[in-house]
Design a protein around this motif. Structure first.
Motif, mmCIF file in Angstrom:
data_model
loop_
_atom_site.group_PDB
_atom_site.id
_atom_site.type_symbol
_atom_site.label_atom_id
_atom_site.label_comp_id
_atom_site.label_asym_id
_atom_site.label_seq_id
_atom_site.Cartn_x
_atom_site.Cartn_y
_atom_site.Cartn_z
ATOM 1 N N LEU A 36 37.478 23.786 46.197
ATOM 2 C CA LEU A 36 36.298 23.109 46.737
ATOM 3 C C LEU A 36 35.279 24.105 47.283
ATOM 4 O O LEU A 36 34.075 23.940 47.072
ATOM 5 N N GLU A 37 35.737 25.154 47.950
ATOM 6 C CA GLU A 37 34.803 26.144 48.492
ATOM 7 C C GLU A 37 34.037 26.843 47.369
ATOM 8 O O GLU A 37 32.846 27.119 47.486
ATOM 9 N N TRP A 38 34.710 27.098 46.254
ATOM 10 C CA TRP A 38 34.030 27.703 45.115
ATOM 11 C C TRP A 38 33.016 26.722 44.535
ATOM 12 O O TRP A 38 31.882 27.105 44.219
ATOM 13 N N LEU A 39 33.404 25.453 44.405
ATOM 14 C CA LEU A 39 32.483 24.458 43.861
ATOM 15 C C LEU A 39 31.217 24.350 44.720
ATOM 16 O O LEU A 39 30.109 24.329 44.205
ATOM 17 N N LEU A 40 31.394 24.289 46.035
ATOM 18 C CA LEU A 40 30.260 24.065 46.937
ATOM 19 C C LEU A 40 29.441 25.324 47.215
ATOM 20 O O LEU A 40 28.216 25.250 47.317
ATOM 21 N N LYS A 41 30.124 26.474 47.332
ATOM 22 C CA LYS A 41 29.428 27.682 47.789
ATOM 23 C C LYS A 41 29.521 28.865 46.826
ATOM 24 O O LYS A 41 28.874 29.886 47.036
ATOM 25 N N GLY A 42 30.389 28.762 45.835
ATOM 26 C CA GLY A 42 30.571 29.881 44.923
ATOM 27 C C GLY A 42 31.461 30.970 45.483
ATOM 28 O O GLY A 42 31.466 32.090 44.984
ATOM 29 N N VAL A 43 32.234 30.655 46.523
ATOM 30 C CA VAL A 43 33.079 31.649 47.192
ATOM 31 C C VAL A 43 34.518 31.518 46.701
ATOM 32 O O VAL A 43 35.059 30.414 46.637
ATOM 33 N N GLY A 44 35.137 32.642 46.381
ATOM 34 C CA GLY A 44 36.525 32.626 45.939
ATOM 35 C C GLY A 44 36.630 32.448 44.435
ATOM 36 O O GLY A 44 35.729 32.791 43.682
ATOM 37 N N GLU A 45 37.748 31.899 44.024
ATOM 38 C CA GLU A 45 38.023 31.679 42.605
ATOM 39 C C GLU A 45 37.832 30.205 42.269
ATOM 40 O O GLU A 45 37.938 29.343 43.133
ATOM 41 N N ILE A 46 37.601 29.908 41.019
ATOM 42 C CA ILE A 46 37.394 28.530 40.582
ATOM 43 C C ILE A 46 38.654 27.685 40.767
ATOM 44 O O ILE A 46 38.592 26.515 41.119
ATOM 45 N N GLU A 47 39.814 28.300 40.569
ATOM 46 C CA GLU A 47 41.074 27.561 40.644
ATOM 47 C C GLU A 47 41.602 27.546 42.074
ATOM 48 O O GLU A 47 41.551 28.546 42.780
ATOM 49 N N ASN A 48 42.104 26.403 42.487
ATOM 50 C CA ASN A 48 42.680 26.234 43.818
ATOM 51 C C ASN A 48 43.978 27.035 43.884
ATOM 52 O O ASN A 48 44.987 26.635 43.320
ATOM 53 N N GLN A 49 43.931 28.155 44.586
ATOM 54 C CA GLN A 49 45.088 29.053 44.656
ATOM 55 C C GLN A 49 46.276 28.408 45.357
ATOM 56 O O GLN A 49 47.417 28.703 45.044
ATOM 57 N N LYS A 50 46.015 27.524 46.315
ATOM 58 C CA LYS A 50 47.117 26.851 47.020
ATOM 59 C C LYS A 50 47.941 26.033 46.035
ATOM 60 O O LYS A 50 49.165 26.064 46.061
ATOM 61 N N LEU A 51 47.255 25.300 45.157
ATOM 62 C CA LEU A 51 47.978 24.496 44.173
ATOM 63 C C LEU A 51 48.702 25.397 43.178
ATOM 64 O O LEU A 51 49.823 25.114 42.780
ATOM 65 N N THR A 52 48.038 26.463 42.773
ATOM 66 C CA THR A 52 48.646 27.387 41.809
ATOM 67 C C THR A 52 49.902 28.013 42.405
ATOM 68 O O THR A 52 50.940 28.074 41.767
#
Length: 160
Positions: free
Chosen positions: A68-84
């Motif tokens: 979500l942070e990547w979607l909203l702000k472009g920060v981090g990776e596209i994939e949710n690392q917690k789920l991965t």
């Protein structure tokens, strides 16, 4: 990877979801997040009226494999690392504590048809409907009382 443009993030998101075989087309994405395909097309074209945080939240609610942070702000990776890291299936969560009430309500709105099948939800909807009906009736009663008062004032003014 930081991508500043909302338009670029949306395009990359669509490509990523296609790559993961979660959608086959932009039109399918629009259907899955319960928005008009033309609205999504406008967003992809960069129209800021359609390219909103709410759009990204709807996408995230449906595809929690995304960050979500990547979607909203472009920060981090596209994939949710917690789920991965937890090896969870997309759309599976263990706790609602990490979500804001707005995110939860957005999820319910996007998936309203699924929720309508639950008897508890129908009971809550009926309860809110009753509250809304009571509020509308109270407003009508207040208006009627106002009209009565105005009529009485006019009668007094006109000596009736």
């Amino acid at each position: 990877m930081e991508i500043n443009s909302k338009q670029d993030r949306l395009k990359k998101t669509i490509d990523f979801l296609k790559f993961k075989n979660l959608i086959n087309s932009q039109k399918e994405l629009a259907s899955k997040i319960d928005i008009n395909a033309n609205s999504l097309s406008q967003a992809v074209s960069g129209n800021t009226r359609y390219l909103t945080d709410n759009l990204f939240k709807k996408i995230y609610i449906k595809f929690q494999i995304l960050n979500l942070e990547w979607l909203l702000k472009g920060v981090g990776e596209i994939e949710n690392q917690k789920l991965t890291q937890q090896s969870l299936e997309p759309n599976t969560i263990n706790s609602l504590d990490s979500f804001s009430p707005d995110d939860i309500l957005d999820y319910i709105i996007v998936n309203k048809e699924k929720f309508r099948l639950e008897p508890k939800v129908d009971a809550v909807v009926a309860l809110f409907s009753n509250f809304e009906q009571q509020r509308v009736l109270q407003q009508a009663y207040n208006k009627a009382a106002e009209v009565n008062n105005l009529i009485e004032e006019l009668k007094k003014k006109n000596g009736l």
